[in-house]
Scaffold this motif. Structure first.
Motif, PDB file in Angstrom:
ATOM      1  N   LYS A 216      38.191  29.451   4.566  1.00  0.00           N
ATOM      2  CA  LYS A 216      37.389  28.645   5.488  1.00  0.00           C
ATOM      3  C   LYS A 216      37.831  28.888   6.926  1.00  0.00           C
ATOM      4  N   ASP A 217      39.144  28.958   7.145  1.00  0.00           N
ATOM      5  CA  ASP A 217      39.665  29.222   8.486  1.00  0.00           C
ATOM      6  C   ASP A 217      39.278  30.606   8.979  1.00  0.00           C
ATOM      7  N   ARG A 218      39.303  31.590   8.082  1.00  0.00           N
ATOM      8  CA  ARG A 218      38.907  32.953   8.475  1.00  0.00           C
ATOM      9  C   ARG A 218      37.436  32.979   8.895  1.00  0.00           C
ATOM     10  N   ARG A 219      36.587  32.327   8.120  1.00  0.00           N
ATOM     11  CA  ARG A 219      35.162  32.289   8.475  1.00  0.00           C
ATOM     12  C   ARG A 219      34.947  31.572   9.801  1.00  0.00           C
ATOM     13  N   LYS A 220      35.689  30.515  10.017  1.00  0.00           N
ATOM     14  CA  LYS A 220      35.563  29.753  11.260  1.00  0.00           C
ATOM     15  C   LYS A 220      35.987  30.598  12.463  1.00  0.00           C
ATOM     16  N   SER A 221      37.085  31.338  12.324  1.00  0.00           N
ATOM     17  CA  SER A 221      37.548  32.171  13.444  1.00  0.00           C
ATOM     18  C   SER A 221      36.596  33.337  13.694  1.00  0.00           C
ATOM     19  N   ARG A 222      36.008  33.870  12.658  1.00  0.00           N
ATOM     20  CA  ARG A 222      35.029  34.951  12.838  1.00  0.00           C
ATOM     21  C   ARG A 222      33.760  34.428  13.503  1.00  0.00           C
TER      22      ARG A 222
ATOM     23  N   GLU B 235      31.561  33.462  21.116  1.00  0.00           N
ATOM     24  CA  GLU B 235      32.055  33.981  22.397  1.00  0.00           C
ATOM     25  C   GLU B 235      31.330  35.257  22.805  1.00  0.00           C
ATOM     26  N   LEU B 236      30.904  36.041  21.827  1.00  0.00           N
ATOM     27  CA  LEU B 236      30.102  37.232  22.119  1.00  0.00           C
ATOM     28  C   LEU B 236      28.791  36.809  22.781  1.00  0.00           C
ATOM     29  N   ALA B 237      28.178  35.756  22.279  1.00  0.00           N
ATOM     30  CA  ALA B 237      26.945  35.238  22.882  1.00  0.00           C
ATOM     31  C   ALA B 237      27.204  34.716  24.296  1.00  0.00           C
ATOM     32  N   ALA B 238      28.373  34.126  24.513  1.00  0.00           N
ATOM     33  CA  ALA B 238      28.714  33.631  25.848  1.00  0.00           C
ATOM     34  C   ALA B 238      28.871  34.780  26.837  1.00  0.00           C
ATOM     35  N   VAL B 239      29.449  35.886  26.393  1.00  0.00           N
ATOM     36  CA  VAL B 239      29.582  37.061  27.267  1.00  0.00           C
ATOM     37  C   VAL B 239      28.193  37.631  27.561  1.00  0.00           C
TER      38      VAL B 239
ATOM     39  N   GLN C   8      37.720  34.562  26.800  1.00  0.00           N
ATOM     40  CA  GLN C   8      37.471  33.715  25.623  1.00  0.00           C
ATOM     41  C   GLN C   8      37.142  34.589  24.410  1.00  0.00           C
ATOM     42  N   LEU C   9      36.344  35.630  24.611  1.00  0.00           N
ATOM     43  CA  LEU C   9      36.013  36.544  23.520  1.00  0.00           C
ATOM     44  C   LEU C   9      37.273  37.238  23.011  1.00  0.00           C
ATOM     45  N   GLU C  10      38.095  37.723  23.924  1.00  0.00           N
ATOM     46  CA  GLU C  10      39.317  38.407  23.510  1.00  0.00           C
ATOM     47  C   GLU C  10      40.266  37.459  22.768  1.00  0.00           C
ATOM     48  N   THR C  11      40.338  36.220  23.202  1.00  0.00           N
ATOM     49  CA  THR C  11      41.171  35.239  22.518  1.00  0.00           C
ATOM     50  C   THR C  11      40.652  34.971  21.110  1.00  0.00           C
ATOM     51  N   ALA C  12      39.346  34.768  20.991  1.00  0.00           N
ATOM     52  CA  ALA C  12      38.756  34.526  19.666  1.00  0.00           C
ATOM     53  C   ALA C  12      38.958  35.736  18.761  1.00  0.00           C
TER      54      ALA C  12
ATOM     55  N   SER D 276      37.741  47.623  18.975  1.00  0.00           N
ATOM     56  CA  SER D 276      36.326  47.345  18.750  1.00  0.00           C
ATOM     57  C   SER D 276      35.750  46.471  19.857  1.00  0.00           C
ATOM     58  N   ILE D 277      36.611  45.780  20.586  1.00  0.00           N
ATOM     59  CA  ILE D 277      36.168  44.892  21.662  1.00  0.00           C
ATOM     60  C   ILE D 277      36.130  45.618  23.007  1.00  0.00           C
ATOM     61  N   VAL D 278      37.039  46.555  23.214  1.00  0.00           N
ATOM     62  CA  VAL D 278      37.229  47.171  24.531  1.00  0.00           C
ATOM     63  C   VAL D 278      35.953  47.810  25.069  1.00  0.00           C
ATOM     64  N   ARG D 279      35.281  48.629  24.267  1.00  0.00           N
ATOM     65  CA  ARG D 279      34.089  49.319  24.777  1.00  0.00           C
ATOM     66  C   ARG D 279      32.992  48.323  25.130  1.00  0.00           C
ATOM     67  N   TYR D 280      32.857  47.267  24.336  1.00  0.00           N
ATOM     68  CA  TYR D 280      31.856  46.243  24.660  1.00  0.00           C
ATOM     69  C   TYR D 280      32.200  45.565  25.981  1.00  0.00           C
ATOM     70  N   VAL D 281      33.461  45.244  26.191  1.00  0.00           N
ATOM     71  CA  VAL D 281      33.887  44.603  27.437  1.00  0.00           C
ATOM     72  C   VAL D 281      33.607  45.526  28.621  1.00  0.00           C
ATOM     73  N   GLN D 282      33.909  46.808  28.463  1.00  0.00           N
ATOM     74  CA  GLN D 282      33.651  47.761  29.536  1.00  0.00           C
ATOM     75  C   GLN D 282      32.163  47.833  29.860  1.00  0.00           C
ATOM     76  N   LEU D 283      31.342  47.943  28.837  1.00  0.00           N
ATOM     77  CA  LEU D 283      29.904  48.065  29.072  1.00  0.00           C
ATOM     78  C   LEU D 283      29.294  46.790  29.639  1.00  0.00           C
ATOM     79  N   SER D 284      29.715  45.635  29.158  1.00  0.00           N
ATOM     80  CA  SER D 284      29.148  44.393  29.688  1.00  0.00           C
ATOM     81  C   SER D 284      29.550  44.200  31.151  1.00  0.00           C
ATOM     82  N   THR D 285      30.781  44.573  31.492  1.00  0.00           N
ATOM     83  CA  THR D 285      31.219  44.483  32.881  1.00  0.00           C
ATOM     84  C   THR D 285      30.439  45.468  33.755  1.00  0.00           C
TER      85      THR D 285
END
Length: 179
Positions: free
Chosen positions: A33-39, A45-49, A74-78, A88-97
């Protein structure tokens, strides 16, 4: 010694309990349950970005960039809590920025936030990067291991082949400080 189901089950449970195996199994099921919640938090947070990467109406460029950076943190923390691989997060962060900087330049050029839009090819790259983050959030480690490297290489090749010189320049500058 006769053993029927009515006596075997309690005996088995007591033996497993004595060995501590039942505790381990129950903790494993409870942690699901905790794993699903963290995912799910990663997707929130992806939607917030996604919302933060568009210029605001009436805000300054510095405010827009700060808003995006906060959403990215917040996305990186989550992602860290959910044990999502950073690569898997880095390229998305670069492109969104880069997309925010591109649209801010377009707003400056045209003077109208509504006129600022990403070309379709760039928007597709950003969606591909967001899709990778989303799929990683819900994939098992084994599944991730099978496809993540290939998807990231494919995305990197697409970013390297960008023909829009303005966006390419912004992306290269962003890559220097987002790693």
């Amino acid at each position: 010694m006769p053993t029927d189901l009515a006596t075997a089950v309690p005996l088995l449970v007591s033996v497993l309990g004595a060995l501590g195996i039942a505790t381990i199994i129950s903790q494993w099921f409870a942690s699901g349950k905790d794993r699903r919640k963290s995912r799910a938090a990663v997707l929130t947070e992806l939607a917030a970005v996604e919302a933060a990467r568009w210029p605001s109406h009436g805000g300054t460029d510095a405010e827009d960039i700060a808003r995006l950076r906060g959403a990215i943190r917040q996305l990186e923390t989550a992602a860290l809590i959910a044990r999502i691989p950073r690569r898997s997060i880095v390229r998305y962060v670069q492109l969104s920025t880069a997309c925010l900087h591109y649209t801010l330049e377009e707003v400056e050029r045209y003077g109208d936030p509504e006129a600022a839009a990403l070309p379709q090819g760039l928007y597709d790259l950003l969606l591909d990067a967001a899709e990778i983050v989303s799929r990683v959030a819900w994939s098992s480690r084994a599944t991730r291991w099978l496809w993540l490297s290939r998807q990231l290489r494919k995305l990197d090749r697409a970013v390297e082949s960008i023909e829009n010189k303005q966006f390419k320049s912004i992306t290269e500058n962003v890559e220097r400080w987002v790693r």
